[in-house]
Design a protein around this motif. Structure first.
Motif, PDB file in Angstrom:
ATOM      1  N   HIS A  51      -5.363  -1.884   6.390  1.00  0.00           N
ATOM      2  CA  HIS A  51      -6.314  -1.368   5.410  1.00  0.00           C
ATOM      3  C   HIS A  51      -5.599  -1.046   4.100  1.00  0.00           C
ATOM      4  CE1 HIS A  51      -9.990   1.481   4.745  1.00  0.00           C
ATOM      5  NE2 HIS A  51      -9.963   0.472   3.912  1.00  0.00           N
ATOM      6  N   ASN A  52      -4.421  -0.437   4.202  1.00  0.00           N
ATOM      7  CA  ASN A  52      -3.642  -0.143   2.995  1.00  0.00           C
ATOM      8  C   ASN A  52      -3.181  -1.424   2.309  1.00  0.00           C
ATOM      9  OD1 ASN A  52      -3.299   2.759   2.432  1.00  0.00           O
ATOM     10  ND2 ASN A  52      -2.501   2.839   4.504  1.00  0.00           N
ATOM     11  N   PHE A  53      -2.843  -2.446   3.101  1.00  0.00           N
ATOM     12  CA  PHE A  53      -2.450  -3.721   2.513  1.00  0.00           C
ATOM     13  C   PHE A  53      -3.624  -4.327   1.742  1.00  0.00           C
ATOM     14  CE2 PHE A  53      -2.193  -8.381   2.697  1.00  0.00           C
ATOM     15  CZ  PHE A  53      -1.008  -8.573   2.002  1.00  0.00           C
ATOM     16  N   SER A  54      -4.825  -4.224   2.327  1.00  0.00           N
ATOM     17  CA  SER A  54      -6.001  -4.734   1.611  1.00  0.00           C
ATOM     18  C   SER A  54      -6.218  -3.939   0.329  1.00  0.00           C
ATOM     19  CB  SER A  54      -7.243  -4.656   2.507  1.00  0.00           C
ATOM     20  OG  SER A  54      -7.720  -3.333   2.623  1.00  0.00           O
ATOM     21  N   ASP A  55      -5.897  -2.638   0.381  1.00  0.00           N
ATOM     22  CA  ASP A  55      -5.979  -1.826  -0.840  1.00  0.00           C
ATOM     23  C   ASP A  55      -5.017  -2.330  -1.903  1.00  0.00           C
ATOM     24  OD1 ASP A  55      -7.948  -0.177   0.032  1.00  0.00           O
ATOM     25  OD2 ASP A  55      -6.631   1.469   0.601  1.00  0.00           O
ATOM     26  N   MET A  56      -3.781  -2.623  -1.462  1.00  0.00           N
ATOM     27  CA  MET A  56      -2.792  -3.099  -2.419  1.00  0.00           C
ATOM     28  C   MET A  56      -3.232  -4.423  -3.031  1.00  0.00           C
ATOM     29  SD  MET A  56       1.250  -4.000  -1.874  1.00  0.00           S
ATOM     30  CE  MET A  56       0.862  -5.525  -1.023  1.00  0.00           C
ATOM     31  N   ALA A  57      -3.736  -5.334  -2.184  1.00  0.00           N
ATOM     32  CA  ALA A  57      -4.229  -6.615  -2.691  1.00  0.00           C
ATOM     33  C   ALA A  57      -5.409  -6.406  -3.624  1.00  0.00           C
ATOM     34  CB  ALA A  57      -4.636  -7.509  -1.521  1.00  0.00           C
ATOM     35  N   SER A  58      -6.276  -5.455  -3.254  1.00  0.00           N
ATOM     36  CA  SER A  58      -7.430  -5.149  -4.094  1.00  0.00           C
ATOM     37  C   SER A  58      -6.995  -4.586  -5.438  1.00  0.00           C
ATOM     38  CB  SER A  58      -8.339  -4.133  -3.382  1.00  0.00           C
ATOM     39  OG  SER A  58      -8.796  -4.644  -2.164  1.00  0.00           O
ATOM     40  N   LEU A  59      -5.979  -3.743  -5.405  1.00  0.00           N
ATOM     41  CA  LEU A  59      -5.451  -3.162  -6.647  1.00  0.00           C
ATOM     42  C   LEU A  59      -4.870  -4.241  -7.549  1.00  0.00           C
ATOM     43  CD1 LEU A  59      -3.842  -0.010  -5.062  1.00  0.00           C
ATOM     44  CD2 LEU A  59      -5.505   0.078  -6.916  1.00  0.00           C
TER      45      LEU A  59
END
Length: 321
Positions: A51-59
């Motif tokens: 989920h945090n990785f998806s956040d980083m990609a989203s950022l």
């Protein structure tokens, strides 16, 4: 109702710095959680890491979208590049949905045979994740009020923070009571919450990209306001859409009464002024028709083929005769 969200703009450079800090924080956290999840055997920790990785990609996507959106219109993109942020939001929500379903599958498999989990590692990394998620949410909170792109990020981070709390609770239960089933159960709970947020929010970007009318503007009120302008007999072929997230646009055909034909410029100015002041519609394209030569079977919305309807009606009258 005016199309005005009333949000004070965030300085672009300040906003970019906030997003950049969040990218680095989430990137480091993702690496730490994946390593810790593998080491401790915790799927919940790995789920939080994904989920945090998806956040980083989203950022990263949001950061690039913010930069691209500031480009002026050119011969290739005559409407400008502002909608790239809507595309970025759609990508982010879609990514969350895929991750949510994957985590439900993995959590279900582990519920059947819960593996050994190192509770202290889960609790410590969950605590670090909670600090980072809270920091990222704080960085994006004021920005998300005026941007669907940043709102997608904020909801990512908010769900991450809640997920981190769940991970800490799960790790504590494993330490105290050896309740290994709690880890995959929390994973499924995190996934369900991710899916709930994603499906709740994804409709907005889809509506905008599908050229849907702005949700906070009453179409019927807009039509009636134009009809009430002196000299206007009727309107048809009305299109209302959002050029960008906070920029509504309209185009339509305006049927002008015979006695008002000589005052088209005055009628046009009156319509545009009313659209701007009452509904916040600053971009409008108006085509005028004399009432004696106006389309007789035109649809109110869209761009239906009035000439075909006229032919059908004439043919019908001929058949009845």
């Amino acid at each position: 109702m005016p199309h005005d969200h009333g949000h004070a703009p965030i300085d672009p450079n300040s906003g970019d710095r906030r997003v950049a800090i969040a990218i680095w924080a989430n990137g480091l956290l993702t690496v730490a959680q994946i390593v810790g999840g593998i080491f401790s055997g915790s799927l919940a920790l790995i789920a939080d890491a994904l989920h945090n990785f998806s956040d980083m990609a989203s950022l990263v996507i949001a950061f690039a979208a913010r930069k691209i959106a500031r480009r002026p219109a050119d011969e290739r993109m005559t409407f400008g590049y502002g909608r790239v942020e809507i595309v970025a939001a759609l990508i982010n929500y879609t990514t969350l949905i895929v991750i949510g379903f994957y985590l439900i599958y993995e959590g279900g498999m582990r519920m059947i045979d819960p593996p050994e989990v190192m509770g202290w590692t889960v609790v410590i990394l969950g605590g670090i994740a909670l600090v980072v998620d809270t920091l990222t949410a704080m960085l994006t909170y004021s920005m998300q009020k005026g941007s669907v792109n940043i709102r997608a990020l904020f909801l990512h981070n908010l769900s991450d923070a809640l997920a981190s709390v769940a991970v800490i609770v799960g790790g504590s239960l494993i330490i105290l009571y050896d309740m290994r089933w709690v880890d995959p159960a929390i994973t499924i709970g995190i996934a369900i919450y991710i899916l709930y947020l994603s499906f709740t929010e994804i409709g907005g970007p889809i509506r905008t990209l599908m050229l849907g009318s702005p949700p906070d503007i009453d179409n019927e009120a807009v039509v009636e306001a134009m009809r009430k302008v002196e000299g206007v007999a009727d309107v048809h072929y009305v299109h209302l859409w959002q050029m960008q997230e906070h920029e509504a646009a309209l185009d339509c055909h305006v049927v002008v009464a015979a006695e008002g034909w000589s005052k088209i410029e005055e009628i046009k100015s009156a319509i545009k002024k009313r659209l701007k002041e009452e509904f916040g519609i600053s971009h409008s394209s108006l085509e005028f028709e004399h009432e004696d030569r106006a389309h007789q079977y035109a649809d109110l919305y869209g761009h239906g083929n009035a000439s075909e309807k006229e032919k059908t009606n004439v043919q019908g009258n001929a058949d009845r005769a």
